[in-house]
Design a protein around this motif. Structure first.
Motif, PDB file in Angstrom:
ATOM      1  N   PRO A  51       0.823  -1.217   0.000  1.00  0.00           N
ATOM      2  CA  PRO A  51       0.000   0.000   0.000  1.00  0.00           C
ATOM      3  C   PRO A  51       0.851   1.258   0.000  1.00  0.00           C
ATOM      4  CG  PRO A  51      -0.017  -1.026   2.168  1.00  0.00           C
ATOM      5  CD  PRO A  51       0.784  -1.926   1.278  1.00  0.00           C
ATOM      6  N   THR A  52       0.403   2.267  -0.730  1.00  0.00           N
ATOM      7  CA  THR A  52       1.118   3.534  -0.693  1.00  0.00           C
ATOM      8  C   THR A  52       0.370   4.446   0.257  1.00  0.00           C
ATOM      9  OG1 THR A  52      -0.141   4.539  -2.447  1.00  0.00           O
ATOM     10  CG2 THR A  52       1.793   3.272  -3.121  1.00  0.00           C
ATOM     11  N   LYS A  53       0.983   5.565   0.581  1.00  0.00           N
ATOM     12  CA  LYS A  53       0.422   6.484   1.573  1.00  0.00           C
ATOM     13  C   LYS A  53      -0.988   6.970   1.190  1.00  0.00           C
ATOM     14  CE  LYS A  53       0.793   9.257   5.155  1.00  0.00           C
ATOM     15  NZ  LYS A  53      -0.342   8.899   5.917  1.00  0.00           N
ATOM     16  N   LEU A  54      -1.240   7.127  -0.124  1.00  0.00           N
ATOM     17  CA  LEU A  54      -2.510   7.737  -0.530  1.00  0.00           C
ATOM     18  C   LEU A  54      -3.561   6.725  -0.974  1.00  0.00           C
ATOM     19  CD1 LEU A  54      -0.981  10.726  -2.515  1.00  0.00           C
ATOM     20  CD2 LEU A  54      -1.802  10.724  -0.175  1.00  0.00           C
ATOM     21  N   ASP A  55      -3.319   5.429  -0.687  1.00  0.00           N
ATOM     22  CA  ASP A  55      -4.255   4.415  -1.172  1.00  0.00           C
ATOM     23  C   ASP A  55      -5.649   4.545  -0.582  1.00  0.00           C
ATOM     24  OD1 ASP A  55      -2.856   3.227  -3.075  1.00  0.00           O
ATOM     25  OD2 ASP A  55      -2.378   1.386  -1.992  1.00  0.00           O
ATOM     26  N   ASP A  56      -5.754   4.978   0.681  1.00  0.00           N
ATOM     27  CA  ASP A  56      -7.071   5.068   1.322  1.00  0.00           C
ATOM     28  C   ASP A  56      -8.016   5.936   0.509  1.00  0.00           C
ATOM     29  OD1 ASP A  56      -6.389   3.526   3.540  1.00  0.00           O
ATOM     30  OD2 ASP A  56      -5.515   5.257   4.565  1.00  0.00           O
ATOM     31  N   VAL A  57      -7.543   7.140   0.196  1.00  0.00           N
ATOM     32  CA  VAL A  57      -8.445   8.088  -0.472  1.00  0.00           C
ATOM     33  C   VAL A  57      -8.633   7.773  -1.950  1.00  0.00           C
ATOM     34  CG1 VAL A  57      -8.082   9.939   1.168  1.00  0.00           C
ATOM     35  CG2 VAL A  57      -6.593   9.775  -0.798  1.00  0.00           C
ATOM     36  N   ARG A  58      -7.699   7.004  -2.533  1.00  0.00           N
ATOM     37  CA  ARG A  58      -7.901   6.608  -3.930  1.00  0.00           C
ATOM     38  C   ARG A  58      -8.972   5.531  -3.975  1.00  0.00           C
ATOM     39  NH1 ARG A  58      -2.010   7.516  -5.056  1.00  0.00           N
ATOM     40  NH2 ARG A  58      -2.096   9.543  -6.059  1.00  0.00           N
ATOM     41  N   SER A  59      -8.954   4.613  -3.002  1.00  0.00           N
ATOM     42  CA  SER A  59      -9.875   3.480  -3.069  1.00  0.00           C
ATOM     43  C   SER A  59     -11.245   3.809  -2.492  1.00  0.00           C
ATOM     44  CB  SER A  59      -9.291   2.276  -2.339  1.00  0.00           C
ATOM     45  OG  SER A  59      -9.104   2.598  -0.976  1.00  0.00           O
ATOM     46  N   ASN A  60     -11.346   4.777  -1.613  1.00  0.00           N
ATOM     47  CA  ASN A  60     -12.670   5.004  -1.005  1.00  0.00           C
ATOM     48  C   ASN A  60     -13.526   6.001  -1.775  1.00  0.00           C
ATOM     49  OD1 ASN A  60     -11.805   7.568  -0.309  1.00  0.00           O
ATOM     50  ND2 ASN A  60     -11.517   7.123   1.846  1.00  0.00           N
ATOM     51  N   GLY A  61     -13.038   6.477  -2.905  1.00  0.00           N
ATOM     52  CA  GLY A  61     -13.861   7.335  -3.759  1.00  0.00           C
ATOM     53  C   GLY A  61     -13.804   8.816  -3.413  1.00  0.00           C
ATOM     54  N   TRP A  62     -13.065   9.172  -2.355  1.00  0.00           N
ATOM     55  CA  TRP A  62     -13.011  10.590  -1.973  1.00  0.00           C
ATOM     56  C   TRP A  62     -12.460  11.446  -3.106  1.00  0.00           C
ATOM     57  CZ3 TRP A  62     -11.069  11.769   3.657  1.00  0.00           C
ATOM     58  CH2 TRP A  62     -11.905  11.116   4.590  1.00  0.00           C
ATOM     59  N   LEU A  63     -11.384  10.935  -3.747  1.00  0.00           N
ATOM     60  CA  LEU A  63     -10.745  11.763  -4.776  1.00  0.00           C
ATOM     61  C   LEU A  63     -11.673  12.029  -5.943  1.00  0.00           C
ATOM     62  CD1 LEU A  63      -7.023  10.752  -5.198  1.00  0.00           C
ATOM     63  CD2 LEU A  63      -7.996  12.951  -4.567  1.00  0.00           C
ATOM     64  N   ASP A  64     -12.392  10.980  -6.375  1.00  0.00           N
ATOM     65  CA  ASP A  64     -13.327  11.168  -7.494  1.00  0.00           C
ATOM     66  C   ASP A  64     -14.395  12.186  -7.102  1.00  0.00           C
ATOM     67  OD1 ASP A  64     -11.993   9.369  -9.000  1.00  0.00           O
ATOM     68  OD2 ASP A  64     -13.249   7.659  -8.407  1.00  0.00           O
ATOM     69  N   ALA A  65     -14.878  12.051  -5.865  1.00  0.00           N
ATOM     70  CA  ALA A  65     -15.916  12.993  -5.401  1.00  0.00           C
ATOM     71  C   ALA A  65     -15.361  14.410  -5.344  1.00  0.00           C
ATOM     72  CB  ALA A  65     -16.431  12.565  -4.032  1.00  0.00           C
ATOM     73  N   MET A  66     -14.090  14.533  -4.964  1.00  0.00           N
ATOM     74  CA  MET A  66     -13.498  15.878  -4.882  1.00  0.00           C
ATOM     75  C   MET A  66     -13.407  16.506  -6.273  1.00  0.00           C
ATOM     76  SD  MET A  66     -10.567  15.140  -2.044  1.00  0.00           S
ATOM     77  CE  MET A  66      -9.826  16.771  -1.845  1.00  0.00           C
ATOM     78  N   LYS A  67     -13.020  15.677  -7.249  1.00  0.00           N
ATOM     79  CA  LYS A  67     -12.883  16.229  -8.608  1.00  0.00           C
ATOM     80  C   LYS A  67     -14.238  16.657  -9.164  1.00  0.00           C
ATOM     81  CE  LYS A  67      -8.593  14.019  -9.642  1.00  0.00           C
ATOM     82  NZ  LYS A  67      -7.978  12.767 -10.000  1.00  0.00           N
TER      83      LYS A  67
END
Ligand SMILES: O=P(O)(O)OC[C@H]1O[C@H](O[C@H]2O[C@H](CO)[C@@H](O)[C@H](O)[C@H]2O)[C@H](O)[C@@H](O)[C@@H]1O
Length: 384
Positions: A51-67
């Motif tokens: 796992p990389t440091k940013l995997d949580d937010v990539r996998s939980n959909g937060w980033l897509d929602a932010m965009k």
């Protein structure tokens, strides 16, 4: 102050798995699920990635929602390719409006439906009464808008339901004749009704800034120290991210990334996630370029609308037509309530097509003002 309560609290004693899903962290989406696969691993070996440091937010959909969290601002047209793109977006917007017609063009239909019913107005603040701006502290309402809201409130009970703290939104609106619900409806001041105060827990009699007796309803009051603590942690965690801003709204906190470079969005999301993972009774929702941290309770802007109607003695009545105007995802909870009970209208403020539970649309704050002015004009010239 006299606190009376009999009804069950809206606070959910959520078990951890539900909280995780509310946070958007579904175990099946986590890179390393604790529960393990449901088939025999002896048959199949799946190579696991570190796992990389940013995997949580990539996998939980937060980033897509932010965009996807806020429509892009209109760019100046510099070349013909952009003009074609603009034509396409106009076509998309016009066909979207078939499903969500303009509340201004449908004004006759709305007032025909209102007939003799009592209209009650609910208004969101940011993006509805004041245009979206880069600095949340400078989201001022124009004098004309204030005057339109003041006039509407002369004829129709009017409430503001905002994600901001009740005090902050009152400071911005400055109209004493309205009802206010802050923190996404978790902090409501409403008229005194004895019946109501015995039915809702956390409802107490108090006095407002003008010394008037009111009911104060704060269904998330027990979360006050937790939000304060999380607010401090969020400020600390995000202090090195240029442009990040954290607001304390009493029963919720907002982490703004509107002024943060897009390449740092995964980092800010991960930093917020790192704070929230220690608070299973808090959840995250997405607003317009803002991450909103709030208690896991069965309360939202929709419940606030129901509560205010009840406080005004206007619930369960066929002669009432609630109209709710808002631009944000949190306003969808209110639109849903109006749609579900099949009375009243949700009006979405949006200059870009998006799915909604609203019935009508308005393009921007200037159309909101026009709609409010039309209601006043109609009342002054036509209604009895
Ligand atoms: O429910 P609302 O009254 O619409 O409040 C929702 C959030 O509004 C504010 O943020 C939004 O407006 C800012 C000013 O225009 C803008 O800079 C920001 O990007 C928007 O998300 C407020 O600051 C938030 O705390 C509220 O939750």
């Amino acid at each position: 102050m006299d606190s009376k309560s009999t009804k069950a609290s809206p606070i959910l004693t959520d078990p951890t798995p539900i909280n995780k899903s509310r946070l958007g962290i579904y175990s099946s989406l986590l890179p390393y699920s604790q529960s393990g696969p449901s088939f025999s691993t002896s048959m199949l070996t799946i190579p696991r990635k570190k796992p990389t440091k940013l995997d949580d937010v990539r996998s939980n959909g937060w980033l897509d929602a932010m965009k996807a969290s806020s429509p892009p601002r209109k760019k100046l047209l510099k070349d013909s390719k952009l003009e074609v793109a603009s034509d396409d977006s106009n076509v998309a917007y016009n066909s979207w409006m078939v499903k969500y017609p303009s509340a201004i063009n449908s004004f006759e239909q709305i007032i025909t439906c209102a007939g003799d019913k009592k209209i009650v107005i609910f208004l969101d603040y940011d993006g509805t009464l004041s245009p979206i701006v880069d600095d949340p502290d400078r989201a001022f309402m124009s004098a004309d808008m204030r005057s339109a809201v003041r006039n509407v409130a002369k004829y129709f009970p009017t409430a503001i339901i905002s994600g901001r703290s009740r005090d902050k939104v009152f400071e911005l609106v400055e109209l004493t004749e309205l009802y206010y619900a802050g923190s996404h409806g978790m902090d409501i001041i409403s008229p005194v009704r004895d019946m109501l105060s015995t039915e809702h827990s956390n409802c107490i009699q108090s006095t407002d800034q003008q010394g008037k007796e009111v009911n104060l309803f704060q269904p998330a009051s027990e979360f006050l120290p937790m939000i304060e603590e999380v607010f401090r942690a969020l400020v600390g965690n995000t202090k090195d991210i240029k442009g990040a801003k954290v607001e304390n709204h009493k029963f919720c906190a907002s982490v703004h990334y509107r002024n943060v470079e897009e390449k740092s969005w995964p980092t800010i999301a991960q930093l917020v996630h790192d704070v929230l993972k220690d608070y299973s009774r808090l959840r995250l929702t997405h607003g317009r370029k803002v991450l909103e941290v709030r208690p896991v309770i069965d309360w939202d802007k929709g419940r606030a609308v129901e509560f205010l109607l009840e406080s005004l003695g206007l619930s369960n009545s066929d002669d009432v037509l609630p109209i709710y105007i808002g631009d944000d995802r949190t306003d969808e909870d209110a639109f849903k309530v109006l749609r579900a009970c099949n009375r009243g209208y949700g009006i979405l403020v949006s200059s870009a097509p998006k799915e909604s539970n609203a019935f009508f649309s308005l393009k921007d704050t200037s159309e909101v003002k026009e709609f409010l002015e039309s209601l006043v004009y109609w009342k002054e010239h036509n209604a009895l």
